[in-house]
Scaffold this active site. Structure first.
Site, PDB file in Angstrom:
ATOM      1  CG  HIS A   1      -0.282  -0.149   2.518  1.00 42.13           C
ATOM      2  ND1 HIS A   1       0.225   0.900   3.231  1.00 42.13           N
ATOM      3  CD2 HIS A   1       0.013  -1.250   3.241  1.00 42.13           C
ATOM      4  CE1 HIS A   1       0.784   0.460   4.344  1.00 42.13           C
ATOM      5  NE2 HIS A   1       0.675  -0.847   4.377  1.00 42.13           N
TER       6      HIS A   1
ATOM      7  CG  HIS B   1       8.784  -3.486   5.529  1.00 39.95           C
ATOM      8  ND1 HIS B   1       8.121  -3.201   4.355  1.00 39.95           N
ATOM      9  CD2 HIS B   1       8.074  -2.881   6.503  1.00 39.95           C
ATOM     10  CE1 HIS B   1       7.061  -2.469   4.613  1.00 39.95           C
ATOM     11  NE2 HIS B   1       7.002  -2.257   5.915  1.00 39.95           N
TER      12      HIS B   1
ATOM     13  CB  SER C   1      -5.413  16.751   3.308  1.00 44.35           C
ATOM     14  OG  SER C   1      -6.534  15.983   3.705  1.00 44.35           O
TER      15      SER C   1
ATOM     16  CG  ASN D   1      -3.003  22.751   7.006  1.00 33.36           C
ATOM     17  OD1 ASN D   1      -3.561  22.474   5.944  1.00 33.36           O
ATOM     18  ND2 ASN D   1      -1.724  22.543   7.218  1.00 33.36           N
TER      19      ASN D   1
END
Lengths: 65, 608
Positions: B16, B133, B560, B558
């Site tokens: 993802h 990872h 997105s 603020n």
């Protein structure tokens, strides 16, 4: 007489297939476990067969994939 | 032949939040998530468009690419998938067949796919380095941080086997000292509870965190007794009898209904008091677990500073708890802590460890440059695009645009704000933002219900002038990436007894909190703060300064610049489309201001 020429795309596939097999062997030696790399190779071959040569692939492969 | 220290392309894909990042001489020069290009949220596909953009933006010529670093070791991850499914027995077979198809058909061949993609882009592909990872996450936390030496903590769902790791970085060296392995995972535990409460995994975790302040820790004890066992040494184990990660169905077994007073909430259904209580309970347990790991790490390293990455590090409430109650004096959190940040971490790790290049701290802030690492559009490009599209706009100097925007905000209007380079990570930090006056309590209801069309219980966040942050918030360190919560000074938390019993009343409560900043204060009196300094956020700082001079309030809401289910906007076209769809009152793109009447005209003309 000219020899058969391989395309860059085929060379790329062959190189990565060889690297994949080498990775399996390395994994086998590193871990001492054989069934994981053997299983991965068998499953990879079965996937290729299932995708490209459907007539000759046993029914169980279709079930599995 | 490319020089050592030459451009390194980092890539994260197939799980993802696929992303690409380009590091040159140890500096992150470009990074972007693929979702911003494909417009598919959390897009896992190989980030072809992001890779192309990174290479073009950095001016990397064919043959100049020194290395490619991929975030993860696919073969080891596949081994984990096969082993864990084999141990799970026949019930995992349907999911195993899907997994085998996905792995053998695609994920195992990521090296080949990368090389072919780069060749299609006209680049020679050096051999691909596969970076573990959690090492990628650790590198993304340490190398861009402003610290010369620090303890590294990473928490996520699962990488190859690791789910949590402790490490230490000093100079260019980075070592992982200890790790916890699958299935003992805080990320998976939190995701399992996210799904149980009716939210989507890998998207709804932030919603669960936002739901927690409405609830009481009613289920904390049962979660701590049955679902996770916290060990005195800082480790933890999940209660495996309650989890099923292999069947492909719900991660919590049906039996948990007996623990949680009923079955899981259907996905998308409205959360009730029970879900709020569950959210609060799991949040408390998560914080306790993170603190335990942090204490264990501190015992090993003795450091005063720590850096964090991994999906769990986006939990800003837990980050604040770690700051308040943990052993470290200072924390720095990677703003792109999910797998997107792994792309840049892998590239940085390759540069410093494989290529052996030194790490140079410039002594002024961190290496993330305000996370503004994505595509930017200059004034001429914007003007040409708007003119060609027949869009009527007003253009002015920075001061004139700021004055008009401040006037809009003061009048209660909600403004789309599109400036400079797109941010990497899930937070808009003043370049791709929707702004509002935080003193206006109606703003939160309007933004949630009409503009973003998302759950009404979700709070909005404030951005505040860094130099005046302490006037409004109880916050001792900077929070430039909106990754710490802080109590709002003068806010009165809502009494627990009056908390809501359904989602609509939660939304009503949210806007009625007594606070100097009611539009962005949560019901517990806290806010997820962004401190805006002029070095990293110059343009946004100027706007905040203009707003403060006009109103006396040094903060703005603020949030997105996107709507629910959509990625944040990337281009002026995305911004205009979103502004029209969302019904914004105005949108500012660079130095061009487009007002509501023009947005309405464009909407009527079918311009979406």
């Amino acid at each position: 007489m000219s020899g058969r020429r391989y395309s860059p795309a085929m060379a790329l596939v062959a190189r990565h297939a060889a690297r994949f097999l080498a990775d399996q062997v390395r994994y086998w030696f590193r871990t001492g476990s054989w069934w994981i790399p053997v299983g991965i190779v068998v499953l990879a071959i079965a996937s290729v067969l299932a995708a490209t040569a459907q007539v000759v692939v046993p029914h169980t492969v279709y079930v599995l994939f | 032949m490319p020089a050592a220290g030459g451009p390194v392309l980092g890539v994260s894909a197939d799980y993802h939040d696929a992303a690409a990042a380009l590091v040159v001489d140890g500096r992150i020069v470009a990074a972007a998530e693929e979702e911003r290009f494909s417009r598919r949220k959390h897009d896992p596909a190989l980030p072809l468009q992001a890779m192309r953009w990174c290479l073009e933006a950095a001016g990397v010529a064919p043959g100049d690419l020194a290395a490619v670093a991929y975030h993860g070791k696919p073969l080891t991850t596949y081994e984990r998938v096969l082993r864990s499914h084999a141990l799970a027995g026949p019930r995992s077979l349907p999911n195993l067949t899907r997994a085998i198809r996905s792995w053998t058909g695609r994920k195992l061949w990521v090296g080949y796919r990368l090389e072919r993609a780069l060749r299609d882009l006209g680049h020679r592909c050096p051999s691909v380095t596969f970076v573990e990872h959690h090492l990628g996450h650790a590198a993304s936390a340490f190398y861009p941080s402003p610290y010369d030496a620090a303890t590294i903590l990473t928490f996520d769902g699962v990488g190859e086997w690791a789910t949590t790791s402790i490490g230490r970085g000093e100079g260019a060296a980075l070592d992982l000292l200890a790790e916890l392995a699958y299935p003992d995972s805080l990320g998976l535990l939190y995701s399992a509870m996210t799904a149980f409460c009716g939210f989507e995994v890998n998207d709804g975790e932030a919603k669960l965190m936002g739901l927690a302040p409405y609830g009481s820790p009613t289920y904390r004890e049962v979660i701590g007794r049955e679902l996770i066992h916290l060990r005195p040494d800082g480790g933890f184990e999940l209660g495996r009898r309650w989890f099923d990660f292999e069947s492909g169905g719900p991660m919590l077994r049906p039996g948990v209904a007996a623990l949680f007073d009923g079955p899981a909430l259907a996905t998308g259904a409205d959360p009730t008091t029970r879900e709020a209580d569950l959210a609060r309970s799991i949040q408390d347990v998560l914080e306790e677990a993170v603190l335990g790991v942090a204490l264990a790490a501190h015992r090993r390293t003795g450091d005063r500073r720590a850096v964090l990455a991994g999906g769990v590090a986006l939990n800003c409430v837990a980050n604040r708890a770690l700051l308040d109650r943990g052993p470290f004096d200072e924390l720095w959190v990677q703003p792109a802590s999910s797998d997107a940040g792994g792309a840049l971490g892998s590239a940085l790790w390759h540069h410093h460890v494989v290529a052996g290049q030194p790490r140079v701290l410039d002594g002024c802030g961190d290496g993330m440059r305000g996370a503004a690492l994505g595509p930017a559009f200059d004034r001429e490009e914007v003007r040409a695009w708007l003119t060609d599209g027949g869009v009527h706009f007003q253009e002015g100097s920075v001061e004139e645009v700021d004055a008009a925007t401040v006037a809009d905000l003061e009048a209660g209007r909600i403004v789309g704000w599109f400036q400079g380079a797109m941010e990497l990570g899930p937070r808009a930090l003043g370049n791709r933002s929707i702004l509002a006056d935080p003193r206006n309590p109606d703003a939160v209801r309007r933004i949630n219900a009409a503009i973003k069309r998302r759950e009404g219980f979700r709070p909005l966040a404030p951005a505040v002038l860094a130099e005046q942050a302490k006037e409004l918030f109880d916050l001792d360190q900077e929070s430039p990436y909106m990754l710490f919560t802080a109590p709002v000074l003068g806010a009165e938390p809502v009494e627990r007894g009056t908390l809501a019993s359904d989602r609509s009343s939660m939304a009503e409560l949210l806007g009625s909190v007594v606070s100097p900043l009611p539009a962005c204060t949560h019901v517990d009196g806290s806010a997820r703060v962004q401190t805006v300094d002029p070095d990293r956020f110059g343009r946004f700082h100027a706007l905040l300064r203009a707003f403060a001079e006009r109103t006396g309030c040094p903060a703005l809401v603020n949030t997105s610049f996107n709507r629910a289910g959509e990625p944040i906007v990337r281009t002026p076209a995305d911004a205009l489309r979103c502004a029209i769809d969302a019904g914004l009152d105005a949108v500012v793109i660079g130095s061009a201001r487009i007002d509501r009447s023009e947005l309405d005209r464009l909407a009527a003309a079918g311009r979406r």
